[in-house]
Design an enzyme around this catalytic site. Structure first.
Site, PDB file in Angstrom:
ATOM      1  CD  GLU A  72      -8.826 -67.847 -50.372  1.00 15.29           C
ATOM      2  OE1 GLU A  72      -9.433 -68.864 -50.761  1.00 15.29           O
ATOM      3  OE2 GLU A  72      -8.696 -66.834 -51.067  1.00 15.29           O
ATOM      4  CG  ASP A 116     -14.995 -59.440 -49.349  1.00 16.83           C
ATOM      5  OD1 ASP A 116     -13.989 -60.172 -49.309  1.00 16.83           O
ATOM      6  OD2 ASP A 116     -15.230 -58.632 -50.262  1.00 16.83           O
TER       7      ASP A 116
END
Length: 486
Positions: free
Chosen positions: A134, A204
């Protein structure tokens, strides 16, 4: 993480200035989310939008205000941010009391994680991998254009729309969010899928770098993805975890993160004691029937390492206290304090137990003793002030809360305690004033304005109080006017 699924939908919704008429095709243009050179939305505006967004969330979700839970997730988040591309940016991490497995990023660095996700993680590195992902969405400016577009709206409207899309995309609880997703999907469904995959892949990659630099296990990211994917093997419809609805996990994505993780040298990454303690506390807080927690912690009280067994006993003590079995819980906590004299959570739990039993002298004595050992501890200081209010000592409670605000930010709970203390002292104007602040922090501007107007009519006001009330009332009425006009 609703932001990850709904970013394209959110951007497409917000860049449309005039709704299409019935029968007219929607003209939704997906912006270039990689462009961070826009000047329509300043850092100050993004900060204001983030604060308004967070207030709006309070009105729609149950934000966990427990200072021990909040301090832990903030500390974990800050550790990760220090190793990100933007270590100086302000971030605010918080836990939402929802059983669904999800998390989301919003404007101004506000990152929420559901209690269900925290409880589903099997290691601290897995939780850190979600937060790192996030953080990457924010540092890589994946949401930038959406916030630029929101800047063209009034602040309350923009905050409500962002919250509506995030919550609607993640939970289906908001009609506004559903409409945004449907409209954007109808316009360019394949473009959104590709867009989401690109941004998820980058989040990621960057998140794993943050994870490793912060001394967490990079392999935790693909491990968590794999477990989430396996959980859907027999899941259909509503039984599919929200995490996967907002974070599509494919075999190629798992393989990519696994390949990146294997580039790092293998070593052991033990969980912190605090992570284990907070998970146990969240289990009790979010389980509706305390007996379920009693059964759960009883079953695992002899499983794992000695420390894991003691954490299970801590959870069992909290569950027993929630059942009203104060004596049993007290004995367990006293033993844990003997074993772990440097763990403030056990002292706080013991004092809380005395307060819940209405043994106020014993509770106050326990807090005072704990504060000697842990001076400046936020959770102990706030619990102490709460107990002073309940014990009918408002003057001392007010003093403690005023000292608290010199070091820590105000929360709805702090404002409510100040309101109660002033009410007991007969200061009705100040009581209504602080209640107004509590309502405003909870996203309830209308009730906040009502209490300010009651404060204006209350006796015993002075010039300073009148000036503060008038200034705040003017500010909130202007917000309300802008929201109606937009």
């Amino acid at each position: 993480m609703p932001a990850c699924l709904g970013t394209a939908a959110l951007s497409a919704l917000l860049v449309v200035s005039v709704p299409a008429t019935a029968g007219e095709p929607l003209n939704l243009e997906l912006p270039d989310m990689g462009d961070s050179t826009g000047t329509l939305f300043t850092p100050q505006q993004e900060k204001a939008l983030g604060e308004a967004f967070y207030r709006n969330l309070h009105n729609q979700l149950q934000i966990n205000e427990d200072p021990e839970v909040t301090d832990y997730i903030q500390a974990l988040g800050r550790k990760l941010v220090e190793h990100s591309d933007m270590p100086g940016q302000a971030f605010h991490f918080f836990v939402v009391n929802q059983p669904v497995i999800n998390a989301f990023a919003g404007p101004g660095g506000y990152i929420g994680v559901n209690s269900g996700l925290v409880l589903t993680t099997e290691s601290e590195s897995e939780l850190a991998s979600v937060l790192g992902h996030e953080i990457a969405h924010i540092t890589q400016r994946h949401l930038y254009d959406a916030f630029q577009a929101a800047g063209r709206l009034s602040l309350p409207t923009a905050a409500a729309m962002l919250a509506g899309v995030l919550l609607g995309a993640g939970t289906g609880s908001s009609q506004l969010g559903q409409a945004a997703v449907i409209a954007a999907s109808a316009a360019n469904q394949q473009a959104q899928i590709n867009f989401t995959r690109d941004n998820e892949a980058e989040a990621d990659r960057v998140g794993m770098k943050i994870l490793s630099s912060s001394d967490f296990d990079p392999r935790a990211m693909p491990t968590f993805f794999e477990r989430m994917q396996q959980s859907t093997r027999f899941a259909t419809g509503r039984s599919t975890p929200e995490f996967l609805l907002t974070h599509p996990v494919t075999m190629s994505r798992i393989a990519d993160t696994r390949g990146r993780a294997e580039q790092y040298a293998y070593k052991q990454y033990p969980d912190s004691f605090t992570y284990q303690i907070i998970r146990a506390k969240l289990h009790v807080q979010t389980t509706r029937n305390p007996q379920e927690s009693v059964s759960y912690f009883t079953a695992i009280s002899d499983v794992g390492t000695r420390q894991q067994q003691d954490v299970a006993r801590y959870g069992l003590a909290l569950a027993l206290i929630a059942q009203g079995k104060i004596g049993q819980g007290r004995a367990m906590l006293q033993e844990l304090i003997r074993l772990y004299p440097e763990q403030s959570q056990f002292y706080n739990a013991l004092a809380d137990a005395e307060r819940e039993a209405k043994n106020y002298p014993a509770a106050l004595a326990a807090y005072e003793e704990a504060l000697k050992r842990f001076p400046g501890n936020r959770a102990l200081g706030l619990s102490y002030a709460q107990t002073l209010v309940r014990a009918g000592k408002p003057a001392e409670a007010r003093k403690r809360l005023q000292e608290y605000l010199l070091h820590f930010p105000a929360t709805p709970e702090v404002y409510e305690l100040l309101a109660q203390a002033h009410s007991q002292l007969g200061n009705e104007a100040e009581s209504h004033r602080y209640l107004a602040e509590a309502y405003y922090a909870d996203g309830q501007t209308r009730n906040a304005i009502l209490h300010l107007k009651l404060a204006q009519k209350a006796p015993g006001r002075d010039f300073q109080t009148d000036s503060a009330i008038e200034e705040r009332l003017k500010e909130w009425l202007e917000e309300q006017r802008e929201e109606r006009e937009k």
